[in-house]
Scaffold this motif. Structure first.
Motif, PDB file in Angstrom:
ATOM      1  N   ASP A  92       0.867  -1.176   0.000  1.00  0.00           N
ATOM      2  CA  ASP A  92       0.000   0.000   0.000  1.00  0.00           C
ATOM      3  C   ASP A  92       0.908   1.232   0.000  1.00  0.00           C
ATOM      4  OD1 ASP A  92      -1.710   2.107   0.522  1.00  0.00           O
ATOM      5  OD2 ASP A  92      -2.949   0.966   1.929  1.00  0.00           O
ATOM      6  N   GLU A 127       0.294   4.359  -0.585  1.00  0.00           N
ATOM      7  CA  GLU A 127      -0.250   5.526   0.117  1.00  0.00           C
ATOM      8  C   GLU A 127       0.071   5.438   1.609  1.00  0.00           C
ATOM      9  OE1 GLU A 127      -2.645   4.949  -3.587  1.00  0.00           O
ATOM     10  OE2 GLU A 127      -1.907   3.653  -1.980  1.00  0.00           O
ATOM     11  N   GLU A 177       6.732  11.037  -1.379  1.00  0.00           N
ATOM     12  CA  GLU A 177       5.467  11.457  -1.986  1.00  0.00           C
ATOM     13  C   GLU A 177       5.680  11.958  -3.404  1.00  0.00           C
ATOM     14  OE1 GLU A 177       1.590  14.308  -0.977  1.00  0.00           O
ATOM     15  OE2 GLU A 177       3.382  14.374   0.294  1.00  0.00           O
ATOM     16  N   TYR A 194       6.059   8.989  -5.625  1.00  0.00           N
ATOM     17  CA  TYR A 194       4.759   8.345  -5.802  1.00  0.00           C
ATOM     18  C   TYR A 194       3.926   9.094  -6.840  1.00  0.00           C
ATOM     19  CZ  TYR A 194      -0.068   7.020  -4.901  1.00  0.00           C
ATOM     20  OH  TYR A 194      -1.377   6.631  -5.059  1.00  0.00           O
ATOM     21  N   ASN A 195       3.884  10.425  -6.741  1.00  0.00           N
ATOM     22  CA  ASN A 195       3.099  11.216  -7.688  1.00  0.00           C
ATOM     23  C   ASN A 195       3.603  11.067  -9.117  1.00  0.00           C
ATOM     24  OD1 ASN A 195       1.430  12.199  -5.650  1.00  0.00           O
ATOM     25  ND2 ASN A 195       2.746  13.973  -5.244  1.00  0.00           N
TER      26      ASN A 195
END
Length: 521
Positions: free
Chosen positions: A355, A357, A367, A370-371
């Motif tokens: 996961d 997130e 982050e 991830y983006n």
């Protein structure tokens, strides 16, 4: 070291490679000669198949693990030798970060006591041209051997000798490559294209609505240019979908390059440290660390103008995540040891079973990274949620396993199908493939039955209600009748002989169970 044995071997190789012998036979004898005279173990020749863009084991002196195993360019030592065109000496197999040992089974003792030599086989020069260098010649294959561990000088002499041998067999290797392409084209005309591991046809079946939708999204992603994130439990087929996306893209003329980040969390010969992973991804300069005797390209450079698939990206450390983010932002890499930026044009496809997130919220995943990688997310459902795919996949894996084992298993019995359909498959399609491989090994019949399945499947059906006795007997009778009619090609008289019963009984049972013998003619 006395050079005479080398010279004598080369003379015998030259004498045995005349036009009176087929090239396959000549190469087989050559490898046996290398093993006999120089103590090399498992000498083998790998040829690049331009049709499937994989490296296939063509000739070997020794029993390979499976004829279905292939390497992709850049994968393992063999794939790196093919891509770089440079020989590689692995002084000790055990613990080597790149050596994969896919073609042959090696014991732990052998891994500790053996070295590995791998040299490129270059396409023969058609004629001499001023200023033309050997490095410009195309690599068509890789010649490799295991050899007892020795000093670096001894291994270097072995390497030089093997490079001469590779030059001598270049013409035969070219014939092998041409024959491979010809056989592939013939197979495609007949409509029986052989299975290639990693190909969608070799392990992805979309019957369920969720899987059809996932492959539809993968097709759309293939025509795009942005990063793709494949999500799902381990064994759901993320690696094969990555290959499908690459095949559907405009970059498909170059091979897909893979990086298995899960090796950062493993132990054993395939495990990677953070430093080794950094070198593999970014490359390194000569002298960057002890043992860096020459500059090496990393996987990003090898994937230039192609696709890089990072499997289990959640296994990367924050340090590696930061470097990956810089590469994506700058579209350039700096090799370990410094130097100038090297521009790269790479499409990134990543997979994760975690996961992400939640990892971002915990500060364990960047982050910003991830983006960048989640531009086009695709989720693959677990096998227990798409039960329609279980039996078609089982049939597919059964045929592949039977072919690899050299056996004939025609179908899966009804009781075995029920066990397969009711099992929850925590390991998903990968576990199903392993299950069918194990079942084929113990199957002594043309039909794979419930008793051939692993014990875990036979003891996991706690919720299954037992059939009434008469129904169970009837089902077993139908199985026997169908098997006999298949073998007899629909001839009921022959089926009765095979079953050692009267024709009248077979005729009665066929009518009772509404079986059409003509369908087996």
């Amino acid at each position: 070291m006395n050079p005479v044995p080398y010279m004598e071997t080369l003379q015998r190789i030259a004498a045995g490679m005349g036009p009176q012998r087929g090239f396959q036979s000549s190469l087989k004898s050559l490898l046996a000669l290398l093993a006999e005279r120089h103590g090399f173990l498992r000498p083998h020749l790998v040829i690049f198949d331009p049709e499937t863009r994989t490296l296939r084991l063509c000739v070997a002196d020794g029993a390979p693990r499976s004829g279905q195993v292939v390497y992709e360019p850049g994968m393992g030592v063999t794939g790196q030798v093919f891509v770089t065109g440079k020989p590689v000496i692995v002084e000790c197999l055990k613990g080597h970060p790149v050596f994969l040992s896919k073609f042959f089974v090696r014991t732990e003792e052998e891994l500790s006591s053996l070295a590995f030599l791998s040299v490129p086989v270059l396409a023969p020069q058609l004629g001499w041209e001023p200023g033309r260098e050997q490095a410009a010649r195309k690599v068509i294959g890789v010649l490799s051997v295991d050899t007892p561990r020795a000093s670096r000088d001894v291994l270097e002499r072995h390497r030089c000798f093997l490079e001469v041998v590779a030059g001598m067999i270049a013409a035969q290797a070219t014939y092998l490559q041409d024959d491979m392409a010809r056989q592939q084209r013939l197979a495609e005309r007949r409509g029986d294209r052989p299975h290639v591991p990693g190909d969608l046809d070799g392990g992805m079946i979309a019957v369920s609505e969720s899987m059809c939708e996932a492959l539809k999204q993968a097709s759309y992603a293939g025509h795009g240019r942005g990063p793709v994130l494949l999500r799902g439990e381990p064994g759901t087929g993320k690696s094969r979908v990555a290959a499908f996306i690459h095949a559907a893209s405009v970059r498909n003329e170059l091979p897909l390059v893979r990086f298995y980040a899960s090796r950062l969390r493993e132990s054993g010969p395939d495990a990677l440290t953070g430093e080794q992973a950094e070198r593999e991804l970014l490359g390194y300069r000569k002298g960057a660390f002890p043992g860096a005797v020459q500059t090496r390209k990393g996987l990003f450079e090898l994937a230039n103008c192609s696709t890089l698939f990072i499997e289990d990206i959640d296994c990367l450390s924050l340090s590696l995540q930061t470097q990956l983010l810089h590469v994506l932002q700058d579209q350039a890499v700096v090799r370990v040891g410094g130097g100038q930026l090297v521009d790269v044009d790479v499409r990134l496809v990543c997979s994760s079973s975690a996961d992400l997130e939640e990892l971002v919220a915990k500060g364990q995943f960047l982050e910003d990274l991830y983006n960048r990688i989640a531009v086009f997310p695709i989720t693959l459902a677990p096998l227990r949620e798409r039960t329609e795919d279980i039996l078609p996949l089982a049939d597919l894996f059964l045929k592949a396993s039977a072919e690899a084992a050299g056996r004939t298993v025609e179908r899966i019995s009804t009781p075995a199908q029920e066990l397969l359909a009711q099992y929850p498959w925590p390991g998903n399609a990968e576990e199903l493939a392993q299950c069918m491989e194990q079942a084929v090994q113990v199957c002594d019949d043309l039909v794979l039955r419930a008793a051939h399945l692993p014990q875990a499947l036979q003891t996991s059906d706690d919720k299954r209600t037992a059939l009434p006795f008469n129904d169970a007997v009837a089902r077993f009778e139908q199985e026997l009748l169908v098997d006999a009619l298949q073998h007899a090609h629909g001839n009921m008289l022959q089926a009765a002989r095979d079953l050692q019963v009267s024709y009248r009984i077979v005729n009665y049972k066929v009518k009772k169970y509404n079986i059409d013998p003509r369908s087996y003619a």
